[in-house]
Each structure stands twice: as C-alpha cells, then as structure tokens.
Design a protein around this motif. Structure first.
Motif, short mmCIF file in Angstrom:
data_model
loop_
_atom_site.label_atom_id
_atom_site.label_comp_id
_atom_site.label_asym_id
_atom_site.label_seq_id
_atom_site.Cartn_x
_atom_site.Cartn_y
_atom_site.Cartn_z
N VAL A 185 52.22 -25.74 -28.31
CA VAL A 185 53.53 -24.89 -27.90
C VAL A 185 53.31 -23.54 -28.99
O VAL A 185 53.11 -23.92 -30.00
N LYS A 186 53.31 -22.44 -28.63
CA LYS A 186 53.32 -21.06 -29.38
C LYS A 186 54.45 -20.64 -29.22
O LYS A 186 55.05 -20.41 -28.20
N ARG A 187 54.96 -20.04 -30.45
CA ARG A 187 56.35 -19.32 -30.39
C ARG A 187 55.96 -17.78 -30.29
O ARG A 187 55.22 -17.46 -31.40
N ARG A 188 56.49 -17.10 -29.35
CA ARG A 188 55.99 -15.71 -29.29
C ARG A 188 57.25 -14.80 -28.60
O ARG A 188 58.07 -15.52 -27.91
N ARG A 189 57.18 -13.44 -28.98
CA ARG A 189 58.17 -12.58 -28.50
C ARG A 189 57.79 -11.55 -27.98
O ARG A 189 56.71 -10.82 -28.38
N ILE A 190 58.50 -10.90 -26.83
CA ILE A 190 58.10 -9.72 -26.25
C ILE A 190 59.50 -8.84 -26.15
O ILE A 190 60.53 -9.32 -25.90
N TRP A 191 59.28 -7.45 -26.62
CA TRP A 191 60.28 -6.65 -26.48
C TRP A 191 59.67 -5.32 -25.47
O TRP A 191 58.66 -5.03 -25.19
N VAL A 192 60.73 -4.99 -24.55
CA VAL A 192 60.60 -4.14 -23.50
C VAL A 192 61.68 -3.07 -23.47
O VAL A 192 62.83 -3.34 -23.71
N ARG A 193 61.12 -1.80 -23.73
CA ARG A 193 62.18 -0.70 -23.89
C ARG A 193 61.92 0.38 -22.83
O ARG A 193 60.69 0.51 -22.44
N LEU A 194 62.99 0.50 -21.91
CA LEU A 194 62.91 1.36 -20.69
C LEU A 194 63.54 2.89 -20.90
O LEU A 194 64.55 2.99 -21.64
N GLU A 195 62.93 3.66 -20.40
CA GLU A 195 63.29 5.12 -20.37
C GLU A 195 63.08 5.92 -19.34
O GLU A 195 61.96 5.91 -18.59
N PRO A 196 64.22 6.16 -18.43
CA PRO A 196 64.18 6.71 -17.05
C PRO A 196 63.22 8.19 -17.26
O PRO A 196 63.80 8.91 -18.06
N VAL A 197 62.33 8.28 -16.31
CA VAL A 197 61.55 9.60 -16.34
C VAL A 197 62.12 10.50 -15.24
O VAL A 197 62.43 11.82 -15.44
N SER A 198 62.50 9.87 -14.27
CA SER A 198 63.23 10.57 -13.25
C SER A 198 64.01 9.55 -12.25
O SER A 198 64.02 8.37 -12.77
N ASP A 199 64.27 9.95 -11.04
CA ASP A 199 65.16 9.09 -10.15
C ASP A 199 64.37 8.03 -9.76
O ASP A 199 64.74 6.79 -9.51
N THR A 200 63.04 8.24 -9.82
CA THR A 200 62.14 7.28 -9.16
C THR A 200 60.92 6.73 -10.11
O THR A 200 60.10 5.94 -9.53
N GLU A 201 61.03 7.22 -11.34
CA GLU A 201 59.91 6.64 -12.36
C GLU A 201 60.62 6.37 -13.57
O GLU A 201 61.65 6.74 -14.08
N THR A 202 60.09 5.22 -14.21
CA THR A 202 60.63 4.60 -15.42
C THR A 202 59.51 4.53 -16.29
O THR A 202 58.51 3.98 -16.06
N ARG A 203 59.55 4.93 -17.80
CA ARG A 203 58.96 4.87 -18.83
C ARG A 203 58.83 3.10 -19.20
O ARG A 203 59.91 2.89 -19.67
N VAL A 204 57.86 2.59 -19.43
CA VAL A 204 57.99 1.24 -19.80
C VAL A 204 57.11 0.95 -21.09
O VAL A 204 56.01 1.10 -20.99
N GLU A 205 57.77 0.63 -22.12
CA GLU A 205 57.14 0.39 -23.42
C GLU A 205 57.40 -1.21 -23.89
O GLU A 205 58.46 -1.57 -23.68
N THR A 206 56.09 -1.82 -24.05
CA THR A 206 56.30 -3.19 -24.35
C THR A 206 55.52 -3.42 -25.84
O THR A 206 54.63 -2.64 -26.30
N ALA A 207 55.98 -4.48 -26.40
CA ALA A 207 55.13 -4.87 -27.76
C ALA A 207 55.48 -6.62 -27.76
O ALA A 207 56.55 -6.91 -27.44
N GLY A 208 54.48 -7.17 -28.18
CA GLY A 208 54.77 -8.64 -28.52
C GLY A 208 54.29 -9.00 -29.96
O GLY A 208 53.25 -8.31 -30.54
N LEU A 209 54.71 -10.15 -30.11
CA LEU A 209 54.49 -10.76 -31.83
C LEU A 209 54.68 -12.04 -31.47
O LEU A 209 55.35 -12.73 -30.90
N ALA A 210 53.61 -12.56 -32.01
CA ALA A 210 53.09 -14.30 -32.28
C ALA A 210 54.06 -14.51 -33.35
O ALA A 210 53.81 -14.22 -34.56
N ARG A 211 55.05 -15.82 -33.02
CA ARG A 211 55.72 -16.35 -34.25
C ARG A 211 54.83 -17.12 -35.15
O ARG A 211 54.97 -17.52 -36.35
#
Length: 538
Positions: free
Chosen positions: A479-505
């Motif tokens: 078993v691996k301990r891991r984390r993921i973060w997702v940050r959302l920023e609306p670009v328009s009413d139909t588009e969203t900027r998605v930024e992700t990052a991961g880190l293995a514990r």
C-alpha cells in the motif's frame, strides 16, 4: 523530583521508540542463537554435563552466563519483557494518532502547486459546478475534503484527496501480531507440558507395548509450565503394534512410521481390538484432545531368556541406548531376579541375581584378530548379535534406589557386589551355559519407538497472530500513501482551469503513472495506451 520525573519520561520515550523496539528484536534474535548452538538443560541435561566436562573453563563461563538455559535465563526474559513493553508503548500512541488522522481533513493545498515534483495544468470545457461533481465522483474511496476560496491558500476553490491510510493500519496490525505472538507464547510456556516415552513396538503377549497418558509418572522424562500441577492430563492410551523404517544404501534413514491403536476416555476399558487405528510418521503426529503425539526416533530392545537350574524361565525385552545413530550399535543392561522358590533365604537370592551388560548390533559386523569384536554395518535388523558381559550377585533390583537402565553402577563391580562370570558373543537364538547350569539365550530383538507428547493450548493463537503479522507486513509493503490536490479557477461560464499536483507520502514507485492517469481523467483526455492501440489498428 522534577529531574527524576524528567529522566523517567526520557527513558520511557527511549524505550517506546520504534528504533528501540527494532534493536530489542535484534537482541532477542541474537540471544536465541546460543540456544540453538549449545546444548540446553531443558532438552538434555546429560549433554550439558558432558559439554562441561569436555570444555573446561570456557564451559564454566558459558554456564555462569546461563547459556545452557537460554530461554529461561534472566537476561533473555528481560529482553523479551522490554520488547513487549516497547511494542505496547509504540502501538498505543500510534493507534491514537492514526484514529485522529482518520477524523482529520486532509491538509490544504500548498499556495504554489507548481513547486511540487508532480504537477500539471489544463483547461476543461465544463462549468465549475460540473467539474466539482466530477472530482467528487472520481475520488470516491479517497479521503476527500473541499476548501472554499477563503480557506484555500491561493484564494481559489480547491480539493485535497488522500489515500493509503491502510498502510499505517497494516503497520499497527503487524506490531499487534508480534505482541499477540509474545503473549500467546508466554501463556503457552506457563500451561504447557511435554513428555518423552519409549514404547517397545510389538504384538507379542509378553511385551508391554502400551502407554497411557494418565499420570506424569508414566513418562520417561517430563517437563511442564509453572501453572501445570501434574493433573488434568488428557486421558488416552496407545498400543504400539510395530515400527518400520526405510533406509538408503548408505544407512541413512529415509522414513519412519509406526502403526498404533488408541482409545480415549472410557473407551480405554473396552477390548483393545476395537480401538481406533492410525499410522504415525515423522511430522504427521497423532492428535488427541489437544495433545500431539510425535514419533521422534527409535532403537532396539534385545530379548533374553534365562533358564534357571530348576527349569524355570524368565524372558525380558529391554531397550538399549543407540550409541551410533547411523548404524545403531547400542548398549544397555538387563537385570534378572531368580524365581522366588529357588532361594528361600533373601540374602542368598540376592547373591544369585543376574545382570547382562553389553552391545547390540542390528546387522553384525565382526573384526579383530579372533573376529570377536562386534560392530554394526547397517541400521536395519538383518543379522542381530550381542556382545555381553554376564554378572552374578546383588544387582540392586530390590534396594529401593533408582538405577541407570543403560549402565551398571561401577561401584557395584569395584566392591565385588557384582562379579563377572562370563563374556560371550551371541547371535540370534544362540545360548551360553553358566557354571551353575543357568542357560542364557539371546532370542532376538524388537524395535522400540520414542514418542513425544506435547500439549500447548496456545499454538493455534500463535498461528493466528503469525498469519496476521505476515499478512499485515505484505499489506504495509504494497500500500502506498499518496496525496492529490486540485485547484479550480473558472475561465468562463463553460470553461474551468484545472491545476493538479501529487505527492507520495512514502516511495514514488508507480505513483507518477497513477497521478497522470487521474489528471487526464479530470481533463477528459484519452489514455495514451488507447491512442497506441488505435494507431496499431490503422
């Protein structure tokens, strides 16, 4: 007082650290090594006595260090107790921390996700609420927490997902399994019993081939835990019908087996012909009422018949001690008392007791100038023979003191209590006649089996805790301990900027692939493997 409390607290922290627990486990394993390399009194005190006699000063030092009593020594048990306390001290705080961690929301995303080793950015053609719903679905089974703009370090809508909490749970289960094994083994050593008994394997009517587990006195040797009071034995009887062994051409044993019949409880009083039958072989014990009856070894029991001058006969079959465990050249003693009516005077009767001491060979080999020195050339009973000294006199049968069943007390010979009257070699069915007309015949031999009866009610618990520890160890490694973060920023009413990052514990082996797969799923991108398959099809 404060200094003392601080010292105690510091010692407790040192004792309950994982590093100390590992060191104590290593010391315990290291301390057990002398128990495997040196003879132990609990197993064979004669071997310890011989070792002390042959190795002088160094053996005396070993004895003072309790190296001949390793598993009951003060230092070994002290290490075991410290290890037990250390493991408990490690497990309890870690269990509490693990429980708190399960109740705590995953940590918020860092302000700058691009600084993490695994990160990516993309635009998805979905409004912000749909992306949030997709994240909730995608991270099902993860420990997921949502953070508002006010809570997020970068002032955006974000999610934190963490997985692999079971790794710590497996670690805790592994240590709990170790503690369970230590507790079970400690309890087992308090209530166990173990006995050794030699039974002549024969269906002859004049040979006692039965053993009953009804009293500790029925064993040739017996040892038990401190809480065993000698009562409460599982009641059963064995009747040993035969013993057989297969040997390789060089005399090495290939297999042992013995056919027995047995009865438990009230069945003992029934006809022995109705008892249950079973074959016992090496590593295949007979299990009765929690006892395990192991077949441990074997040997030979020569049979001698004495025909006294008045025509009365006495026959005895007595086990001899195997001195050569390869070809089973064996030594032993047989003691006879004259018939009661021959010598009414007790003193005179004692002066005519017969003692036979000598060697037995299952397959005789003769050497020497006169071809009269006996040895054995094969462990199977192909051509049995004996080389014996015959003594007459008071052999101590009715003296009330115990005697070694394999040797004569030398003082009996030195004081003239026993007088040697004959030395002779006999093959099967050969006889020798003494000066008073007494005739001694070597009839042959039977094989005996050495059984060990063991009782330990905690053995199944030890097995359960061992399986738990091994399973937990495998789980903690996979078993691996891991984390993921997702940050959302609306670009328009139909588009969203998605930024992700991961880190293995823990380690990152295989983690990058899982992270990129999740990022592609968030952006709705195809799997590269699917593209390769399409290209191959074209």
């Amino acid at each position: 007082m404060k200094i003392l409390l601080a010292a105690i607290k510091k010692a407790w922290h040192w004792l309950t650290s994982m590093r100390t627990a590992l060191a104590l486990m290593f010391l315990l394993a290291l301390g057990a090594a002398p128990g495997a390399l040196l003879p132990q009194r609990s197993l064979n005190e004669d071997n310890v006595t011989e070792y002390l006699k042959n190795n002088g000063k160094i053996a005396e030092i070993y004895d003072k260090l309790q190296l001949f009593d390793v598993f009951s020594s003060t230092w070994f048990n002290s290490i075991a107790v410290l290890l037990f306390i250390s493991l408990i001290g490690c497990i309890l705080p870690r269990s509490l921390d693990h429980y708190k961690q399960l109740k705590t929301r995953p940590v918020r995303a860092p302000k700058n996700l691009s600084r993490l080793p695994l990160n990516a950015v993309g635009i998805v053609n979905k409004p912000l609420p749909e992306v949030e719903q997709h994240i909730t679905t995608l991270f099902k089974g993860w420990h997921l927490a949502a953070y508002t703009k006010e809570e997020d370090r970068a002032g955006q809508r974000s999610f934190s997902a963490e997985k692999g909490y079971s790794r710590e749970l497996y670690n805790l289960l592994f240590h709990l399994g170790l503690v369970g094994m230590l507790v079970a083994m400690a309890i087992g050593r308090m209530v166990y019993y173990e006995g050794q008994v030699i039974v002549i394997a024969s269906d002859r009517d004049d040979v006692n081939s039965q053993f009953c587990n009804t009293a500790t006195a029925n064993f040739d040797s017996f040892r038990a835990g401190l809480l065993f009071d000698g009562t409460g034995l599982n009641t059963y009887c064995l009747d040993v019908h035969n013993f057989s062994a297969n040997y390789l051409p060089n005399g090495q044993a290939d297999s042992f087996r013995s056919d027995v019949s047995y009865a438990v409880g009230d069945e003992i009083n029934t006809d022995s012909a109705s008892w249950k039958h079973q074959e016992i072989s090496v590593n295949h014990p007979l299990r009765l009422g929690g006892d395990r009856v192991y077949l441990q070894g074997h040997g030979f029991a020569p049979t001698f018949t004495i025909k006294w001058p008045n025509g009365e006969e006495r026959t005895q079959t007595v086990q001899f001690r195997p001195d050569d465990l390869t070809f089973f050249l064996s030594s032993g003693v047989v003691r006879f008392d004259p018939p009661a009516g021959m010598y009414p005077d007790l003193y005179e009767r004692r002066q005519h007791q017969i003692t036979i001491q000598g060697l037995f060979a299952p397959t005789a080999a003769w050497s020497g100038d006169n071809n009269d020195i006996l040895s054995s050339s094969y462990p199977a009973m192909n051509d049995p023979a004996v080389a014996i000294d015959i003594y007459r006199g008071d052999n101590g049968l009715d003296s009330g003191t115990s005697q070694n069943i394999f040797t004569i007390d030398p003082t009996q010979v030195h004081t003239g209590q026993l007088q040697k009257i004959e030395r002779v070699n006999l093959t099967k069915q050969q006889s020798v006649t003494l000066d008073d007309g007494t005739e001694i015949t070597f009839v042959g031999a039977e094989e005996f089996a050495n059984f060990q009866v063991s009782y330990d009610p905690t053995q199944y618990w030890v097995l359960v805790f061992t399986i738990v520890s091994l399973g937990a160890l495998v789980g903690s490694l996979t078993v691996k301990r891991r984390r993921i973060w997702v940050r959302l920023e609306p670009v328009s009413d139909t588009e969203t900027r998605v930024e992700t990052a991961g880190l293995a514990r823990t380690d990152r082996a295989g983690w990058g692939e899982e992270y990129h797969k999740i990022h592609r799923q968030l952006l709705g991108l195809p799997d590269p493997d699917d593209d390769d398959d399409d290209d191959a099809g074209q």
